[in-house]
Every structure is written in structure tokens, then in C-alpha cells.
Write a protein that holds these residues in place. Sequence first.
Motif, PDB file in Angstrom:
ATOM      1  N   VAL A  75       0.780  -1.390  -0.015  1.00 34.66           N
ATOM      2  CA  VAL A  75      -0.072  -0.018  -0.119  1.00 34.66           C
ATOM      3  C   VAL A  75       0.967   1.210   0.118  1.00 34.66           C
ATOM      4  N   LYS A  76       0.531   2.055  -1.159  1.00 37.53           N
ATOM      5  CA  LYS A  76       1.599   3.258  -1.244  1.00 37.53           C
ATOM      6  C   LYS A  76       0.742   4.679  -0.558  1.00 37.53           C
ATOM      7  N   ASN A  77      -0.567   4.469  -1.009  1.00 39.12           N
ATOM      8  CA  ASN A  77      -1.358   5.641  -0.778  1.00 39.12           C
ATOM      9  C   ASN A  77      -2.673   5.282  -0.156  1.00 39.12           C
ATOM     10  N   LEU A  78      -2.466   5.223   1.391  1.00 35.68           N
ATOM     11  CA  LEU A  78      -3.715   4.687   2.131  1.00 35.68           C
ATOM     12  C   LEU A  78      -4.840   5.303   2.222  1.00 35.68           C
ATOM     13  N   GLU A  79      -4.582   6.804   1.783  1.00 32.06           N
ATOM     14  CA  GLU A  79      -5.708   7.753   1.866  1.00 32.06           C
ATOM     15  C   GLU A  79      -6.544   7.836   0.520  1.00 32.06           C
ATOM     16  N   LEU A  80      -6.269   7.208  -0.423  1.00 33.65           N
ATOM     17  CA  LEU A  80      -6.954   7.070  -1.647  1.00 33.65           C
ATOM     18  C   LEU A  80      -7.690   5.720  -1.758  1.00 33.65           C
ATOM     19  N   LEU A  81      -7.380   4.652  -1.280  1.00 34.22           N
ATOM     20  CA  LEU A  81      -8.115   3.521  -1.160  1.00 34.22           C
ATOM     21  C   LEU A  81      -9.647   3.661  -0.571  1.00 34.22           C
ATOM     22  N   PRO A  82     -10.004   4.437   0.612  1.00 35.63           N
ATOM     23  CA  PRO A  82     -10.998   4.465   0.888  1.00 35.63           C
ATOM     24  C   PRO A  82     -12.246   5.373  -0.069  1.00 35.63           C
ATOM     25  N   SER A  83     -11.515   6.260  -0.738  1.00 35.18           N
ATOM     26  CA  SER A  83     -12.346   6.860  -1.786  1.00 35.18           C
ATOM     27  C   SER A  83     -12.835   5.849  -2.892  1.00 35.18           C
ATOM     28  N   ILE A  84     -11.886   5.060  -3.478  1.00 37.46           N
ATOM     29  CA  ILE A  84     -12.135   4.125  -4.320  1.00 37.46           C
ATOM     30  C   ILE A  84     -13.225   2.839  -3.833  1.00 37.46           C
ATOM     31  N   ALA A  85     -12.864   2.366  -2.436  1.00 41.66           N
ATOM     32  CA  ALA A  85     -13.782   1.548  -1.869  1.00 41.66           C
ATOM     33  C   ALA A  85     -15.079   2.005  -1.857  1.00 41.66           C
ATOM     34  N   GLU A  86     -15.378   3.303  -1.499  1.00 40.94           N
ATOM     35  CA  GLU A  86     -16.721   3.915  -1.428  1.00 40.94           C
ATOM     36  C   GLU A  86     -17.349   4.717  -2.872  1.00 40.94           C
ATOM     37  N   GLU A  87     -16.589   4.229  -3.820  1.00 45.19           N
ATOM     38  CA  GLU A  87     -16.937   4.627  -5.051  1.00 45.19           C
ATOM     39  C   GLU A  87     -17.142   5.962  -5.433  1.00 45.19           C
ATOM     40  N   ASN A  88     -16.428   6.735  -4.776  1.00 40.88           N
ATOM     41  CA  ASN A  88     -16.161   8.286  -5.001  1.00 40.88           C
ATOM     42  C   ASN A  88     -15.227   8.674  -5.821  1.00 40.88           C
ATOM     43  N   TYR A  89     -14.354   7.585  -6.289  1.00 40.01           N
ATOM     44  CA  TYR A  89     -13.123   8.183  -7.092  1.00 40.01           C
ATOM     45  C   TYR A  89     -12.944   6.931  -8.025  1.00 40.01           C
ATOM     46  N   THR A  90     -12.844   7.330  -9.349  1.00 45.87           N
ATOM     47  CA  THR A  90     -12.903   6.388 -10.432  1.00 45.87           C
ATOM     48  C   THR A  90     -11.779   6.428 -11.177  1.00 45.87           C
ATOM     49  N   PRO A  91     -10.810   5.425 -10.998  1.00 47.89           N
ATOM     50  CA  PRO A  91      -9.653   5.678 -12.143  1.00 47.89           C
ATOM     51  C   PRO A  91     -10.239   5.115 -13.457  1.00 47.89           C
ATOM     52  N   TYR A  92     -10.090   5.714 -14.595  1.00 46.37           N
ATOM     53  CA  TYR A  92     -10.252   4.978 -15.840  1.00 46.37           C
ATOM     54  C   TYR A  92      -9.181   5.279 -16.669  1.00 46.37           C
ATOM     55  N   THR A  93      -8.941   4.581 -17.912  1.00 45.14           N
ATOM     56  CA  THR A  93      -7.990   4.647 -18.832  1.00 45.14           C
ATOM     57  C   THR A  93      -8.546   5.175 -20.370  1.00 45.14           C
ATOM     58  N   ILE A  94      -7.887   6.234 -20.678  1.00 43.97           N
ATOM     59  CA  ILE A  94      -8.114   6.634 -22.290  1.00 43.97           C
ATOM     60  C   ILE A  94      -6.993   6.734 -22.830  1.00 43.97           C
ATOM     61  N   SER A  95      -6.855   7.065 -24.190  1.00 46.01           N
ATOM     62  CA  SER A  95      -5.909   6.493 -24.940  1.00 46.01           C
ATOM     63  C   SER A  95      -4.528   7.301 -24.801  1.00 46.01           C
ATOM     64  N   SER A  96      -4.781   8.409 -23.898  1.00 47.58           N
ATOM     65  CA  SER A  96      -3.553   9.330 -23.509  1.00 47.58           C
ATOM     66  C   SER A  96      -3.009   9.116 -22.254  1.00 47.58           C
ATOM     67  N   GLY A  97      -3.416   7.935 -21.228  1.00 52.59           N
ATOM     68  CA  GLY A  97      -3.241   7.617 -20.169  1.00 52.59           C
ATOM     69  C   GLY A  97      -4.347   7.594 -19.209  1.00 52.59           C
ATOM     70  N   LEU A  98      -3.859   7.388 -17.829  1.00 56.02           N
ATOM     71  CA  LEU A  98      -4.558   7.229 -17.004  1.00 56.02           C
ATOM     72  C   LEU A  98      -5.354   8.522 -16.416  1.00 56.02           C
ATOM     73  N   VAL A  99      -6.457   8.547 -16.386  1.00 54.29           N
ATOM     74  CA  VAL A  99      -7.288   9.682 -15.755  1.00 54.29           C
ATOM     75  C   VAL A  99      -8.046   9.228 -14.486  1.00 54.29           C
ATOM     76  N   ALA A 100      -7.960  10.178 -13.539  1.00 54.43           N
ATOM     77  CA  ALA A 100      -8.686   9.916 -12.258  1.00 54.43           C
ATOM     78  C   ALA A 100     -10.070  10.998 -12.333  1.00 54.43           C
ATOM     79  N   THR A 101     -11.108  10.444 -11.884  1.00 56.71           N
ATOM     80  CA  THR A 101     -12.231  11.349 -11.571  1.00 56.71           C
ATOM     81  C   THR A 101     -12.818  11.258 -10.197  1.00 56.71           C
ATOM     82  N   ILE A 102     -13.153  12.273  -9.475  1.00 52.54           N
ATOM     83  CA  ILE A 102     -13.656  12.199  -8.038  1.00 52.54           C
ATOM     84  C   ILE A 102     -14.971  12.571  -8.567  1.00 52.54           C
ATOM     85  N   ILE A 103     -15.966  11.682  -7.784  1.00 48.64           N
ATOM     86  CA  ILE A 103     -17.352  11.702  -8.053  1.00 48.64           C
ATOM     87  C   ILE A 103     -17.735  12.403  -6.748  1.00 48.64           C
ATOM     88  N   LYS A 104     -18.691  13.590  -7.213  1.00 50.98           N
ATOM     89  CA  LYS A 104     -19.184  13.959  -5.852  1.00 50.98           C
ATOM     90  C   LYS A 104     -20.670  14.015  -5.665  1.00 50.98           C
TER      91      LYS A 104
END
Length: 104
Positions: A75-104
Motif C-alpha cells: 500500500v503506497k497511498n492509504l488515503e486514496l483507497l477509501p475513496s475508491i472503496a466508497e466509489e467516490n473516486y474512479t480511475p479510468y484509462t483513455i488513449s493518452s493515459g490514466l485519468v482519475a475522476t472524483i465523483i461528488k
Amino acid sequence: MDVATDVTLHSTLARLSSLLLKNINGETRKLELINNLPNEEIAGLIGTTRAVVSRHNQELKRCGPISVSLKQINVKNLELLPSIAEENYTPYTISSGLVATIIK
């Protein structure tokens, strides 16, 4: 929450992140218990397949919360995992690379 309910209500990425969070030692901030399990066994714990766990491990690795080497997950970033677990943060890949979206 049982696996059937969890599978119905949450994405596999959220379930994997939640499993990782549940197995982190609060004092050392290191992953324990499931750290040396093969992806197939981790998949069984969250109701998915080995291939999906492998894909999500790579996705989590790219967006920063974990690093993976062989069966070892760090685990490198313990603060980010809860956001992903709660589905408030969605990483997704587009052709130019990884993009992270925070859902509010």
C-alpha cells in the motif's frame, strides 16, 4: 455485508479496494493476511475472477494506491483507497493515459 449483496451493490474495483482496506494493519499500515494470496483466492473472496482481480490490481497500481510485485501488494497511498472503496473516486484509462475522476 455478505458476498452476494456486495457483488450486487458494488463494483469489483470497490470490492477489491475494500478488501485491501480491511486487511491493513492500523499500526504498521501494511497489508496483512491476504498479502501472499494468489489472485484466484482474492477473486473468490470478492466474488469475481482471477483475471478481473489482476486487471484491477494493475489499475490501482497505475493510479497510485498500491504497488504490486509477484504476489506481494504494498500500500503506497492509504488515503486514496477509501475513496475508491466508497466509489467516490474512479480511475479510468483513455488513449493518452490514466485519468482519475472524483465523483461528488
